[in-house]
Design a protein around this motif. Structure first.
Motif, short mmCIF file in Angstrom:
data_model
loop_
_atom_site.label_atom_id
_atom_site.label_comp_id
_atom_site.label_asym_id
_atom_site.label_seq_id
_atom_site.Cartn_x
_atom_site.Cartn_y
_atom_site.Cartn_z
N SER A 36 0.84 -1.21 0.00
CA SER A 36 0.00 0.00 0.00
C SER A 36 0.87 1.26 0.00
O SER A 36 0.55 2.24 -0.68
CB SER A 36 -0.91 0.01 1.23
N MET A 37 1.97 1.22 0.76
CA MET A 37 2.88 2.37 0.82
C MET A 37 3.50 2.65 -0.55
O MET A 37 3.63 3.80 -0.97
CB MET A 37 3.99 2.12 1.85
N MET A 38 3.87 1.57 -1.25
CA MET A 38 4.49 1.75 -2.58
C MET A 38 3.49 2.31 -3.59
O MET A 38 3.85 3.17 -4.40
CB MET A 38 5.04 0.40 -3.09
N VAL A 39 2.24 1.84 -3.54
CA VAL A 39 1.20 2.34 -4.46
C VAL A 39 1.01 3.84 -4.25
O VAL A 39 1.00 4.63 -5.21
CB VAL A 39 -0.14 1.58 -4.27
N GLY A 40 0.90 4.26 -2.98
CA GLY A 40 0.73 5.68 -2.66
C GLY A 40 1.92 6.51 -3.10
O GLY A 40 1.77 7.60 -3.67
N THR A 41 3.14 5.99 -2.86
CA THR A 41 4.37 6.71 -3.23
C THR A 41 4.46 6.88 -4.74
O THR A 41 4.85 7.95 -5.22
CB THR A 41 5.61 5.95 -2.70
N VAL A 42 4.09 5.84 -5.50
CA VAL A 42 4.15 5.91 -6.98
C VAL A 42 3.22 7.01 -7.49
O VAL A 42 3.61 7.83 -8.34
CB VAL A 42 3.78 4.54 -7.61
N ILE A 43 1.98 7.09 -6.95
CA ILE A 43 1.02 8.11 -7.40
C ILE A 43 1.56 9.51 -7.08
O ILE A 43 1.53 10.41 -7.92
CB ILE A 43 -0.36 7.90 -6.73
N ILE A 44 2.10 9.68 -5.87
CA ILE A 44 2.64 10.99 -5.45
C ILE A 44 3.79 11.42 -6.35
O ILE A 44 3.85 12.57 -6.81
CB ILE A 44 3.09 10.92 -3.97
N MET A 45 4.71 10.49 -6.65
CA MET A 45 5.87 10.82 -7.49
C MET A 45 5.44 11.14 -8.93
O MET A 45 6.03 12.00 -9.59
CB MET A 45 6.90 9.69 -7.47
#
Length: 935
Positions: free
Chosen positions: A382-391
């Motif tokens: 979940s953390m990686m999915v959120g980080t990808v969208i933010i970046m």
């Protein structure tokens, strides 16, 4: 013996247990000078009575709900509990209260209603009081005490829990050194005396009773809590019972234990199973009066529970040093049992028993520390999915800079072509396949896997669309770079010192977020940046003024011709001022009309005046971690003996606020502003912060609800007047002067609200904020003709600096909770959250609204200025947040992840929401689109 009994639960050691939890009880309130002075009975019991005293160390975040969880489950709560603290859901983890209820124990509770929310069906009798209404010092405790006489005379209960909130409320509003703290501690001492005497009088020969006195967290030097300073994490923990030996000899410093140890100790004391997820150790002195065999059995049960928890959380648990120590101790325990059953009662058996006990305690300590480190299970998917969208969003913003800062101020995400491309569908399919694989193979609970498939597919489509948008934007940039530039004038523009500083400052600040010390002392970074900015602005002003003298008529003509040619290229150039570029000669010529006579010298002096103001503000509130304990001017003002000086400063500050704000307001708003500011002083006088000249004492202290609501009426009136003008300018006529007046009135309404919510000693922060804004507008920004992007970044920097000038930090303890209850009779969630957030982020908010007012009121700028400002503000907020999220993910096992990095992430998250709201307001006020349609 013949039959093993180690799996059976041992019988209880105490008949009745009373837990008195005094919110925000600091260790020095009991063991320090305050304890000796105001808690004489408790001090006597600690020093000479049948008691054991400890200092319990709480883990951050030091707010009530996570601490209750830690006390009752023995586990370490997650940081998200800081937010959940506002509206606690039922606790589903295995806990002491559930175990007691299952065992048939009758539990009565009075106090903080957080317990009732956490344990909704566990108490046979309860009376909850709201914990968030911090203006209430007395009723909140009287509501608990009124039940005491009745319940102590009854026999129909086994566990009584009392949670007193008054001390915490006093700390939030007036601080730990307030004259109100002493009487409150004396009140608590009398209550403890009453309970102790009652328990002793009702004791039977079979089982003794137990009184436990503890705090959920401590209190910082400012009276707040949430962080990890010593005052916030160290709380007293007292066990008082006739079962213990009477204290004798000199008074020693209490031993340090973990707050999580209470759950295991009380479970053994009540004859209950230790909670499944507890990482606490048994506090041995509490069971020290029992036989060696019983003591060994208790520590073995604790060790068995911890080793089982380790097995569940660690694949290679057998190699863990704590587990190895436990197995060795268990083997020694077995040998001791053999000797015991053989009837050996010699000194050897006793010494061997002590040795086994020591082995167990070392094993428990090692197991507990290794479990505490592993307790944070991260949902990496979940953390990686959120980080990808933010970046992806950040990349799109960065790629859109050329177009967004052009004279048209266009910001378009090319989503329509990607949505019909083959790449988009391939990416969607690939990401959905990854999602299925991860969710079907994941062993631990994953948030993103628990959402509905429709939501998950929607997120995958968003990621794919953003990626295709980025690729499309990159392709366009490459295509445009191949086309030769028709006009070469644009390329001749050079970077000014301000541009270099802005870029270097932004990059430097972002990089500093990777170090815990820089986060703790982030205010130093912002103070340094605005000081440097003032020096650069001083250089720019000197160059303009002295260059102006040297310019003769011929030079001016040449410059004018040069500007005409640049003006023709303004379509391609990132500027928003007609006939003005980056040329310093041009700036000098165009500034001639602004700087005349005395104004020139005021303009030259203004950066130095701003520097002096900032230096004064630094002395007002010490913030951060390293130097927060040092005395500052704010502490001096808030002490009771300097009330006259504080009253004078508050009155002068309110007068200056009126003169600085009223200039652009209508007559009605000016009258409302004057009455509102008078109401602010009346409110502070009513609650006892300041005094009127004719007032000799402040005995008639009230909650000031009427006075605060009087101010709210004027705040809403001024904002309503401004909103009416804004709607008029948007809907009826596109008159920029009406719009400008409306914006300034909304701004003045927010200033009045800030004046009401700020503590009196912080009013100079608001005055200097308005003063700097006025000076920079008249004497720096207009003469130097900065473009909207530069002015936006300067506003952002000063907004960040004023966030810290207010006394805020990156620790939760500095949030002023009392601001959320100004004018409220009881706790109302939405207004309380709004007022607290506004008071905390007043600095950045006021500077952002001032930016919109300034850009909208400058008629010399083209219509793209507000668009440029909105984009730059969003970009300046997005860069540090996106990079910080990546850094925090990488540093998730850092030693200070909970005490330093997590609170900062929480602050950043709230700031992003506020920035999004500001950007929406900017967009609503931006009339650039309507101009385009007319063109």
């Amino acid at each position: 013996g013949m039959v093993s009994n180690w799996t059976k639960i041992p019988p209880p050691l105490f008949k009745k247990v009373v837990i008195v939890l005094i919110d925000a009880l600091r260790d020095d309130f009991v063991f320090g000078s305050k304890g000796k002075q105001f808690m004489p009975y408790t001090t006597q019991v600690v020093e000479k009575g049948t008691s054991y005293s400890f200092i319990a160390e709480a883990k951050p975040p030091t707010v009530t709900m996570p601490r209750i969880k830690a006390l009752m489950t023995g586990s370490i709560p997650g940081f998200i509990d800081v937010i959940v603290n506002l509206n606690s859901p039922a606790l589903l983890d295995d806990n002491l209260i559930w175990q007691a209820k299952t065992a048939g124990k009758r539990i009565i509770f009075y106090g903080d209603d957080t317990w009732v929310k956490l344990f909704p069906k566990h108490f046979v009798e309860y009376d909850g009081t709201t914990s968030f209404f911090v203006s209430d010092f007395t009723e909140v405790d009287d509501n608990v005490t009124r039940h005491l006489d009745g319940v102590l005379n009854r026999e129909d209960w086994d566990l009584l829990i009392l949670h007193y909130l008054g001390l915490d409320h006093i700390g939030h509003v007036t601080g730990p050194n307030s004259p109100l703290v002493g009487p409150k501690l004396r009140e608590m001492d009398n209550i403890l005396k009453k309970i102790h005497i009652s328990l002793l009088s009702k004791e039977e020969a079979s089982l003794p009773n137990l009184l436990v006195v503890c705090g959920d967290h401590g209190m910082s030097e400012t009276g707040s809590h949430g962080g990890s300073s010593e005052g916030e994490v160290h709380t007293p923990l007292l066990f008082i019972s006739s079962a213990f030996e009477k204290r004798s000899g000199p008074v020693t410093q209490p031993e340090l234990v973990q707050q999580t140890d209470l759950a295991s100790t009380l479970a053994v004391g009540l004859g209950l199973p230790i909670s499944r997820n507890s990482v606490g150790n048994l506090i041995l002195p509490v069971v020290g009066g029992k036989t060696m065999r019983e003591q060994l059995r208790f520590v073995h049960l604790n060790g068995f529970q911890l080793s089982r928890l380790l097995q569940e959380n660690t694949p290679a648990y057998e190699k863990d040093p704590g587990y190895e120590h436990f197995k060795i101790a268990e083997k020694s325990h077995g040998n001791w049992i053999k000797l015991y059953l053989e009837g050996n009662n010699s000194e050897i058996l006793l010494n061997l028993g002590k040795k086994v006990l020591k082995q167990y305690l070392e094993a428990l300590k090692t197991l507990s520390s290794s479990l505490s480190e592993q307790v944070a299970q991260y949902d990496m998917y979940s953390m990686m999915v959120g980080t990808v969208i933010i970046m992806e969003v950040l990349l799109l913003l960065l790629l859109s800079v050329p177009k967004a800062l052009s004279s048209r101020a266009e910001f378009e995400v090319p989503l329509s072509p990607p949505l019909f491309s083959l790449l988009f569908y391939l990416m969607c399919l690939m990401l959905c396949a990854v999602h299925v694989i991860v969710c079907t193979s994941a062993q631990s609970l994953c948030y993103f896997c628990s959402v509905s498939w429709l939501t998950a597919v929607g997120v995958m489509m968003l990621i794919s669309a953003l990626m295709c948008g980025i690729l499309s934007a990159v392709t366009k940039i490459f295509e445009n770079s191949r086309v030769p530039l028709k006009n070469t004038v644009v390329s001749s523009s050079s970077w000014s010192e301000v541009d270099v500083l802005i870029l270097a400052g932004t990059i430097g600040h972002v990089l500093s977020l990777g170090a815990s010390s820089f986060i703790e002392e982030e205010h130093q970074t912002w103070y340094f940046l605005i000081n440097t900015l003032c020096l650069v602005l001083c250089q720019e002003l000197c160059r303009n003024n002295f260059l102006l003298k040297e310019c003769d008529t011929q030079h001016s003509t040449a410059v004018k011709q040069n500007f005409d040619s640049i003006g023709g290229a303004s379509e391609c150039k990132n500027i928003d001022i007609p006939a003005a570029g980056n040329s310093k000669l041009g700036k000098a010529t165009s500034s001639a009309e602004f700087i005349k006579g005395s104004d020139k010298w005021i303009s030259l002096a203004s950066p130095w005046i701003i520097l002096i103001c900032c230096r004064l503000l630094r002395s007002l509130n010490q913030t951060g971690v390293q130097w927060a304990h040092r005395p500052d001017f704010g502490h001096w003002l808030t002490s009771s003996e300097h009330k006259t000086e504080l009253s004078f400063l508050a009155a002068v500050s309110l007068l200056m606020i009126f003169f600085l704000v009223q200039r652009r307001c209508s007559l009605v708003s000016k009258i409302a502003m004057a009455l509102g500011l008078l109401g602010v002083y009346s409110y502070r006088a009513a609650i006892g912060n300041v005094i009127f000249p004719w007032q000799h004492d402040s005995k008639d202290i009230s909650k000031g609800i009427t006075e605060a609501r009087f101010v709210y009426v004027f705040v809403l009136g001024i904002i309503f007047t401004g909103t009416k003008d804004l709607l008029k300018s948007q809907v009826i006529s596109a008159d920029s002067s009406v719009k400008s007046t409306g914006l300034w009135e909304v701004y003045s309404g927010l200033v009045l609200l800030a004046a009401l919510l700020f503590r009196p000693h912080n009013l100079p922060v608001l005055v200097i904020c308005l003063l700097i804004q006025t000076m920079m507008t008249k004497y720096i920004w207009r003469p130097l003709k900065f473009d909207a992007a530069q002015i936006t970044i300067m506003h952002y920097w000063f907004g960040q600096a004023f966030f810290y000038f207010q006394g805020n930090s990156n620790g939760i303890a500095t949030v002023d909770i009392s601001a959320g209850f100004v004018g409220l009779e009881s706790y109302v969630e939405i207004p309380a959250i709004f007022l607290t957030a506004f008071a905390t982020y007043a600095g950045p908010l006021l500077w952002a609204i001032h930016l919109l007012c300034y850009l909208s009121s400058e008629v010399s700028r083209n219509t793209a200025a507000v668009g440029h400002g909105c984009f730059c503000y969003a970009l300046m907020r997005s860069i540090p947040v996106a990079i910080y999220i990546v850094l925090v993910t990488g540093l998730r096992y850092h030693l200070f992840i909970w005490s330093v990095f997590s609170p900062k992430l929480l602050y950043e998250g709230v700031h992003v929401f506020i920035t999004a709201t500001i950007c929406l307001f900017f967009t609503a006020m931006d009339q650039n689109h309507s101009h385009k349609v007319q063109d």
